[in-house]
Write an enzyme that holds these catalytic residues in place. Structure first.
Site, PDB file in Angstrom:
ATOM      1  N   ASN A  42       0.823  -1.212   0.000  1.00 60.86           N
ATOM      2  CA  ASN A  42       0.000   0.000   0.000  1.00 60.86           C
ATOM      3  C   ASN A  42       0.858   1.263   0.000  1.00 60.86           C
ATOM      4  OD1 ASN A  42      -2.394  -1.291  -0.260  1.00 60.86           O
ATOM      5  ND2 ASN A  42      -3.079  -1.010   1.849  1.00 60.86           N
ATOM      6  N   CYS A  59      -8.071   2.385   3.352  1.00 62.76           N
ATOM      7  CA  CYS A  59      -6.797   1.659   3.454  1.00 62.76           C
ATOM      8  C   CYS A  59      -5.565   2.532   3.250  1.00 62.76           C
ATOM      9  CB  CYS A  59      -6.773   0.519   2.443  1.00 62.76           C
ATOM     10  SG  CYS A  59      -7.822  -0.840   2.942  1.00 62.76           S
ATOM     11  N   LYS A 112      -4.744   5.511   5.881  1.00 60.24           N
ATOM     12  CA  LYS A 112      -4.479   5.108   7.268  1.00 60.24           C
ATOM     13  C   LYS A 112      -3.313   4.121   7.334  1.00 60.24           C
ATOM     14  CE  LYS A 112      -7.047   0.932   8.017  1.00 60.24           C
ATOM     15  NZ  LYS A 112      -6.281  -0.277   8.158  1.00 60.24           N
ATOM     16  N   PHE A 164      -1.842   2.915 -11.705  1.00 59.85           N
ATOM     17  CA  PHE A 164      -1.649   3.774 -10.528  1.00 59.85           C
ATOM     18  C   PHE A 164      -0.811   5.009 -10.832  1.00 59.85           C
ATOM     19  CE2 PHE A 164      -3.428   2.587  -6.405  1.00 59.85           C
ATOM     20  CZ  PHE A 164      -4.292   1.617  -6.866  1.00 59.85           C
ATOM     21  N   LEU A 165      -0.988   5.498 -12.039  1.00 55.71           N
ATOM     22  CA  LEU A 165      -0.265   6.697 -12.453  1.00 55.71           C
ATOM     23  C   LEU A 165      -1.256   7.760 -12.938  1.00 55.71           C
ATOM     24  CD1 LEU A 165       2.785   6.971 -12.314  1.00 55.71           C
ATOM     25  CD2 LEU A 165       2.927   6.460 -14.748  1.00 55.71           C
TER      26      LEU A 165
HETATM   27  C1  UDX Z   1      -6.308  -0.359  -1.889  1.00 53.89           C
HETATM   28  C2  UDX Z   1      -5.318  -1.341  -2.520  1.00 53.89           C
HETATM   29  O1  UDX Z   1      -5.367  -1.215  -3.945  1.00 53.89           O
HETATM   30  C3  UDX Z   1      -5.648  -2.765  -2.110  1.00 53.89           C
HETATM   31  O2  UDX Z   1      -4.698  -3.668  -2.644  1.00 53.89           O
HETATM   32  C4  UDX Z   1      -5.623  -2.840  -0.591  1.00 53.89           C
HETATM   33  O3  UDX Z   1      -5.972  -4.131  -0.159  1.00 53.89           O
HETATM   34  C5  UDX Z   1      -6.598  -1.809   0.001  1.00 53.89           C
HETATM   35  O4  UDX Z   1      -6.283  -0.516  -0.471  1.00 53.89           O
HETATM   36  P1  UDX Z   1      -8.799   0.429  -2.375  1.00 53.89           P
HETATM   37  O5  UDX Z   1      -8.720   1.268  -1.146  1.00 53.89           O
HETATM   38  O6  UDX Z   1     -10.041  -0.351  -2.638  1.00 53.89           O
HETATM   39  O7  UDX Z   1      -7.601  -0.629  -2.402  1.00 53.89           O
HETATM   40  O8  UDX Z   1      -8.616   1.445  -3.579  1.00 53.89           O
HETATM   41  P2  UDX Z   1      -7.686   1.593  -4.872  1.00 53.89           P
HETATM   42  O9  UDX Z   1      -8.410   1.139  -6.076  1.00 53.89           O
HETATM   43  O10 UDX Z   1      -6.339   1.063  -4.653  1.00 53.89           O
HETATM   44  O11 UDX Z   1      -7.630   3.195  -4.953  1.00 53.89           O
HETATM   45  C6  UDX Z   1      -7.136   3.948  -3.847  1.00 53.89           C
HETATM   46  C7  UDX Z   1      -7.267   5.416  -4.092  1.00 53.89           C
HETATM   47  O12 UDX Z   1      -6.285   5.859  -5.008  1.00 53.89           O
HETATM   48  C8  UDX Z   1      -8.603   5.886  -4.661  1.00 53.89           C
HETATM   49  O13 UDX Z   1      -8.991   7.053  -3.965  1.00 53.89           O
HETATM   50  C9  UDX Z   1      -8.299   6.184  -6.103  1.00 53.89           C
HETATM   51  O14 UDX Z   1      -9.143   7.168  -6.627  1.00 53.89           O
HETATM   52  C10 UDX Z   1      -6.861   6.645  -6.017  1.00 53.89           C
HETATM   53  N1  UDX Z   1      -6.067   6.456  -7.230  1.00 53.89           N
HETATM   54  C11 UDX Z   1      -5.819   5.205  -7.704  1.00 53.89           C
HETATM   55  C12 UDX Z   1      -5.528   7.552  -7.892  1.00 53.89           C
HETATM   56  O15 UDX Z   1      -5.719   8.709  -7.468  1.00 53.89           O
HETATM   57  N2  UDX Z   1      -4.751   7.354  -9.000  1.00 53.89           N
HETATM   58  C13 UDX Z   1      -4.494   6.121  -9.483  1.00 53.89           C
HETATM   59  O16 UDX Z   1      -3.775   6.029 -10.491  1.00 53.89           O
HETATM   60  C14 UDX Z   1      -5.047   5.014  -8.828  1.00 53.89           C
END
Ligand code: UDX
Length: 431
Positions: free
Chosen positions: A206, A258, A261, A247-248
């Site tokens: 994370n 998640c 925190k 994730f970019l």
């Molecule tokens: C995350 C992890 O991906 C997961 O493996 C872990 O078990 C729990 O935390 P989640 O909280 O469901 O899962 O959300 P995720 O899809 O990872 O997105 C997290 C946040 O990042 C969101 O607010 C999303 O909008 C943001 N995000 C994601 C971005 O701003 N840019 C990105 O490129 C990807």
């Protein structure tokens, strides 16, 4: 196998239904009577695509039951602990009261020779402590972190990209592998570790994801100053396979139950261990992330000639991300609230998260549709990238707003399309 799942939130409810799907008999246990009653009736108390079908199927088949008493777990051979570890009020550290209570209750009722499985995200060192408590009762522990994403929880549980099993003995590890047999047989990589490594895998993963998002958002800050386009920048660097496109996505940043925190709890735990310097960069990651929210408010103010007072804002999105009704640490709601504090009338619409948002943010106004939220708006803010917002037509929105100002906080709308329709279009990190 006969399994118990203690804690039936996002993680536990999904895990319980998924284990029933694998063919096990599962009892889900939670202290929240209302939640248990709804689950027992085959109803999922939160929005998670695919889960209502899976839960309903196994409640009906009788393979999945729910209860509020830990005694119902007494005849299970494997117990999964899936309770939450929220951030402590006023601190970065994780609150372990639910984890401690769950394992203490389990130690009282689990039969000697059975196995407990920790799935909650905990500070490194917790598993060894819990293992000692359980071993005194003849119960073994394995640590098996989860990596499920909200919105894909069922898929991520039944078809994970890896299984991590932390243990200090061979037998309990084998019992968990027997439980996951269909998943393992499908070729899922299984990584065997000790306890501290298994605990760290989760927070390391994370932290990496949060860092990747804040990296591109830091680039967005620079793009804003020099007139460059962070979307193009991300596209270009993402073609390098070592970097990758995932994730970019620059924008309003991360929220949810998640990522925020977990990086804070990691910093707190590293401090306790005397290695805070090793993760000092996570403070920057957190700060960059929060600065995006402030920048969004500034951009709205700038667009409205320096003041939000007396103006009206239409807010598209309240959930922390699409395909979820979760509003924990939601960037969208944070921005909506800040805009209201700056003196604007704020109308919010979200396809799934309005019920939750109304409870925590009762002073915001809520509209039944996107168009209604934007009626007479001086500015529209796109803050959660639900599919229905992507296909909103600029002309339809133009027909209801007072002024054609829109800011895309998620970088998914097409600037050319909106500008061609006469909108003043701004976005985070784009010219
Ligand atoms: C995350 C992890 O991906 C997961 O493996 C872990 O078990 C729990 O935390 P989640 O909280 O469901 O899962 O959300 P995720 O899809 O990872 O997105 C997290 C946040 O990042 C969101 O607010 C999303 O909008 C943001 N995000 C994601 C971005 O701003 N840019 C990105 O490129 C990807």
């Amino acid at each position: 196998m006969r399994l118990s799942v203690i804690g039936t939130g996002y993680l536990g409810a999904t895990h319980a239904a998924a284990m029933a799907e694998l063919g096990h008999d599962v009892v889900g246990i939670d202290v929240d009577e209302t939640k248990v009653a709804r689950l027992a009736a085959g109803e999922v108390p939160f929005y998670e695509p695919g889960l209502p079908e899976l839960l309903g199927k196994h409640v009906t088949s009788g393979r999945l039951t729910f209860g509020t008493s830990i005694a119902a777990a007494a005849d299970a051979e494997l117990h999964f602990v899936c309770v939450g570890t929220p951030q402590k009020p006023g601190e970065f550290a994780a609150d372990l009261q639910y984890v401690d209570a769950a394992f203490a209750a389990l130690a009282d009722i689990a039969a000697p020779g059975t196995v407990a499985v920790g799935k909650s995200t905990v500070p490194v060192g917790t598993a060894s402590r819990v293992a000692a408590l359980l071993r005194a009762r003849g119960v073994e522990l394995v640590w098996n972190p989860e990596f499920l994403r909200e919105g894909f929880a069922v898929e991520d549980t039944l078809r994970p990209d890896r299984i991590v099993i932390g243990a200090d003995a061979e037998e309990p590890r084998r019992v968990l592998e027997r439980c996951y047999e269909p998943i393992v047989a499908a070729g899922t990589p299984v990584v065997h570790t000790d306890f501290p490594t298994a605990e760290l895998v989760k927070v390391a993963a994370n932290s990496f994801l949060a860092t990747k998002i804040s990296f591109i958002n830091a680039m967005a800050e620079i793009c804003e100053v020099v007139g460059a386009d962070v979307v193009k920048l991300a596209e270009a660097i993402g073609h390098d396979e070592r970097i990758g496109h995932k994730f970019l996505r620059a924008g309003l940043g991360f929220g949810g139950g998640c990522l925020p925190k977990d990086i804070r709890a990691f910093m707190a735990r590293a401090g306790e261990l005397g290695v805070d310097q090793a993760v000092a960069f996570l403070k920057n990651v957190d700060d960059i992330n929060l600065r995006r929210r402030a920048r969004m408010v500034d951009l709205a103010r700038e667009t409205l000639d320096g003041s939000l007072a007396g103006r009206r804002a239409g807010i598209l999105g309240a959930a922390f991300k699409p395909d979820s009704d979760d509003i924990r640490d939601s960037p969208a709601l944070d921005v909506a609230y800040a805009i209201q504090r700056a003196g604007a009338a704020v109308w919010v619409y979200d396809p799934e998260a309005m019920g939750n948002a109304k409870e925590t943010h009762p002073t915001l106004a809520y509209a039944p549709t996107a168009l209604e939220a934007c009626r007479d708006a001086d500015i529209v803010l796109h803050l959660t990238e639900w599919p229905e917002f992507r296909v909103l037509h600029p002309d339809d929105l133009a027909a209801v707003v007072r002024s054609k100002n829109i800011i895309d906080g998620r970088n998914v709308l097409d600037p050319e399309q909106w500008r061609a329709a006469g909108w003043h279009f701004r976005a985070l990190g784009r010219p």
